[in-house]
Design a protein around this motif. Structure first.
Motif, PDB file in Angstrom:
ATOM      1  N   ASP A   1      -2.239  62.932 -74.248  1.00  0.00           N
ATOM      2  CA  ASP A   1      -3.533  62.432 -74.730  1.00  0.00           C
ATOM      3  C   ASP A   1      -4.440  61.998 -73.577  1.00  0.00           C
ATOM      4  OD1 ASP A   1      -2.987  62.887 -77.356  1.00  0.00           O
ATOM      5  OD2 ASP A   1      -2.336  60.842 -77.797  1.00  0.00           O
TER       6      ASP A   1
ATOM      7  N   ARG B   1      -5.013  71.199 -77.770  1.00  0.00           N
ATOM      8  CA  ARG B   1      -3.902  70.788 -78.628  1.00  0.00           C
ATOM      9  C   ARG B   1      -2.917  70.033 -77.743  1.00  0.00           C
ATOM     10  NH1 ARG B   1       0.917  73.760 -78.811  1.00  0.00           N
ATOM     11  NH2 ARG B   1       2.273  73.132 -80.517  1.00  0.00           N
ATOM     12  N   THR B   2      -2.338  68.938 -78.276  1.00  0.00           N
ATOM     13  CA  THR B   2      -1.352  68.198 -77.484  1.00  0.00           C
ATOM     14  C   THR B   2       0.004  68.254 -78.174  1.00  0.00           C
ATOM     15  OG1 THR B   2      -1.850  66.143 -78.632  1.00  0.00           O
ATOM     16  CG2 THR B   2      -3.064  66.573 -76.590  1.00  0.00           C
ATOM     17  N   VAL B   3       1.068  68.253 -77.396  1.00  0.00           N
ATOM     18  CA  VAL B   3       2.414  68.184 -77.952  1.00  0.00           C
ATOM     19  C   VAL B   3       3.306  67.437 -76.957  1.00  0.00           C
ATOM     20  CG1 VAL B   3       3.072  70.468 -77.058  1.00  0.00           C
ATOM     21  CG2 VAL B   3       4.349  69.485 -78.966  1.00  0.00           C
TER      22      VAL B   3
END
Lengths: 178, 432
Positions: A132, A149-151
């Protein structure tokens, strides 16, 4: 003698339930459509998922290509973090600024990772905070939020398989996967 | 003073002090490191056509031995054979000679599809039965569970607390680069692999009644919480919020789930009502809040937060009010788990290059370290709240499941195939 017959049905059903579950929907996931869509969207990620202990060779192969790509103006897609921290250092800020310019209209997945020390759930959260932090930085540099997109993989995908600070400092990272 | 009068005076003293009615044979499990109680568990007598008497007695003995509270006596020294023991009852003198304080007598009948075991437990010094005879039956393939039930019964009669042997442990198994869900009896036997390892799975959690699991899977490419109904094999996505979905924890009544979500931009703890789907956010700060675990009355939640600068343990009411830090020693306290008895919280305590399992009471007092190693984590309570299963990562050699008594004694590795790494245990309730 007192007779007490107890309920083995539960155990039997439990076992049968498990076995039939294995037989019918082994890994398909509860929502095949959703899973399919997601894996289509994140094809690269799908490959990453196969490498449970983060085989350094495979990952290096991928990133070596990116590093080489610098000749074409492609930045290194990786930054590192201090212990238990999601702060972006000035060195990392420069790397990310370069990434933001290079990304332009591309979509990017930011993967947050941790070293092997600490608990699984805390590290999942810490990996997310790292991803983030990168996302916020990229947004500040003009990348559209909808393209990021975050993971978090927590401590599940080390880059380097070592057990000391030398390895850990490389594993506390965020990878940008365009 | 004669021996008899000495005994008589002792008895009077006990009566004056209000000794428990069952003063003969009783293990005080609140103390650690006690001499284990010597118990004789001969083979159970096979009735005609039966062949399970030996293996059932062996599993009963193994369960009791692993608890650390019992010393299982060698059978070869026994003076009374199982047939005579079953038919005539114990010749107590013969059992005193071999040093037994308790003796178990059992008989097993195998019918075509079922196995039935009867047993009696005796106090050797008083020369009396402890409790009544009892019978357990099961489908033949579940003969282990007959043995576990008998072991639970013996444990309960001799300690005054319920046992934990008729239970299962679900965990994450790993071989090479694959992680999958696996379930086994608490003694490490009868392992069944539940997934095939094509996608990453983490942190399985039994529902309070043992019928369902919550677990984390990356099958969609994102960390999401799934529910697995063990009776039907049905799997379903529980939630699908953007970013991190993790740390599922079932409320004791099974109606709500606490979890960590990142949907509002930071890892925070939320509670979801599983019937209505209604979501409430419990934490609000810039740090990490995760690893919620419910008190057994469902009124409180213990969790992990680094809002104060380092990961520490906090408690709050189930509506998010009264958030209170309860650990102050050490710079990495995480992964709390509230005991099913409600009196203790187990957690991971790190610092100085080691991570161990520690316990503390919910007010934050009387903390004690139970284990210490390079990396111990994910404490999970046995259903009776006396034993904790945890993951031990051995530097460079993968991970194993261990158990430790809450007194800090009797650390044991859970038997496991040597090529399987195991982590993230969750202990089922007692199977009824």
């Amino acid at each position: 003698m007192m007779t007490k017959r107890f309920h083995f049905l539960a155990v039997t059903l439990l076992t049968l339930g498990l076995l039939s579950a294995c037989g019918s929907v082994p890994e398909a996931g509860p929502d095949g459509g959703q899973a399919g869509a997601a894996s289509g969207r994140t094809g690269d990620d799908g490959r990453a998922l196969g490498r449970a202990d983060g085989s350094a060779g495979a990952l290096d192969g991928r990133t070596a290509g990116m590093a080489d790509g610098k000749m074409n103006g492609e930045p290194e897609h990786r930054i590192y973090f201090a212990l238990n921290s999601d702060e972006i250092s000035s060195t990392s800020a420069a790397v990310l600024t370069h990434n933001a310019r290079w990304l332009g209209k591309r979509n990017v997945t930011v993967e947050g990772h941790c070293d092997e020390r600490g608990t699984r759930e805390y590290n999942l959260a810490l990996g997310q905070k790292r991803a983030d932090a990168v996302k916020q930085f990229l947004i500040s540099q003009g990348v559209e939020p909808s393209r990021i997109r975050t993971v978090s993989y927590g401590k599940e995908r080390p880059l380097v398989n070592g057990h000391g600070e030398a390895a850990w400092s490389k594993n506390r990272r965020a990878d940008l996967v365009p | 003073m004669t021996h008899f009068t000495q005994r008589f005076l002792l008895v009077c003293l006990f009566l004056l002090l209000g000794a428990p009615a069952h003063a003969g044979l009783q293990i005080d499990i609140s103390k650690g490191g006690l001499q284990p109680l010597p118990i004789a568990i001969p083979q159970f007598l096979d009735q005609p056509g039966g062949a399970s008497g030996g293996r059932i007695a062996d599993v009963v003995a193994a369960d009791l031995e692993r608890s650390g509270l019992f010393q299982i006596l060698e059978r070869k020294g026994f003076l009374q054979d199982p047939a005579s023991l079953w038919q005539q009852g114990p010749n107590f003198k013969d059992w005193r000679v071999v040093g037994a304080e308790a003796v178990v007598s059992g008989s097993v009948t195998d019918t075509g599809t079922e196995v039935t075991a009867d047993f009696f437990l005796y106090d050797v010094y008083k020369g009396t039965p402890v409790g009544k005879g009892q019978r357990f039956s099961a489908p033949k393939k579940d003969w282990h569970m007959v043995a576990h039930r008998i072991a639970d019964e013996i444990y309960a009669r001799l300690t005054g607390e319920s046992g934990y042997f008729s239970s299962r442990i679900v965990f994450v198994a790993q071989r090479g680069d694959k992680k999958w869900l696996s379930i086994m009896d608490q003694d490490g036997l009868n392992r069944v692999d539940m997934t095939e390892g094509r996608s990453l799975v983490l942190t399985p959690r039994f529902s309070p009644n043992g019928d369902n699991l919550f677990f984390l899977s990356y099958v969609s490419g994102e960390p999401r919480i799934y529910k697995w109904e063990l009776y039907t094999g049905k799997k379903s996505l529980v939630d699908d919020y953007p970013g991190l979905n993790s740390a599922p924890s079932w409320s004791p009544d099974g109606s709500r789930m606490a979890m960590t979500l990142n949907k509002d931009g930071n890892p925070e703890i939320y509670v979801k009502d599983l019937a209505s789907g209604q979501l409430s956010r419990l934490t609000h700060n810039a740090g990490i809040d995760t690893s919620p675990s419910w008190s057994p009355d469902g009124r409180r939640i213990v969790f992990n937060s680094d809002r104060g600068g380092t990961p520490q343990i906090y408690t709050m009411n189930a509506d998010g009010s009264s958030q209170t830090r309860i650990t102050f020693e050490g710079n990495y306290n995480a992964a709390p788990s509230w005991s099913p008895r409600g009196d203790l919280i187990a957690y991971v305590k790190g610092g100085g290059g080691v991570f161990g399992i520690a316990i503390i009471n919910p007010q934050g007092n009387q903390g004690r370290n139970l284990t210490s190693s390079w990396m111990d984590e994910s404490p999970a309570w046995a259903p009776n709240g006396r034993v904790i299963a945890f993951t031990r990562e051995i530097q460079g050699k993968g991970s194993r499941l261990y158990t430790i008594d809450l007194t800090g004694y009797n650390e044991r590795a859970v038997p496991m195939d040597p090529d399987i790494n195991a982590s993230d245990p969750s202990w089922s309730p007692l199977l009824k």
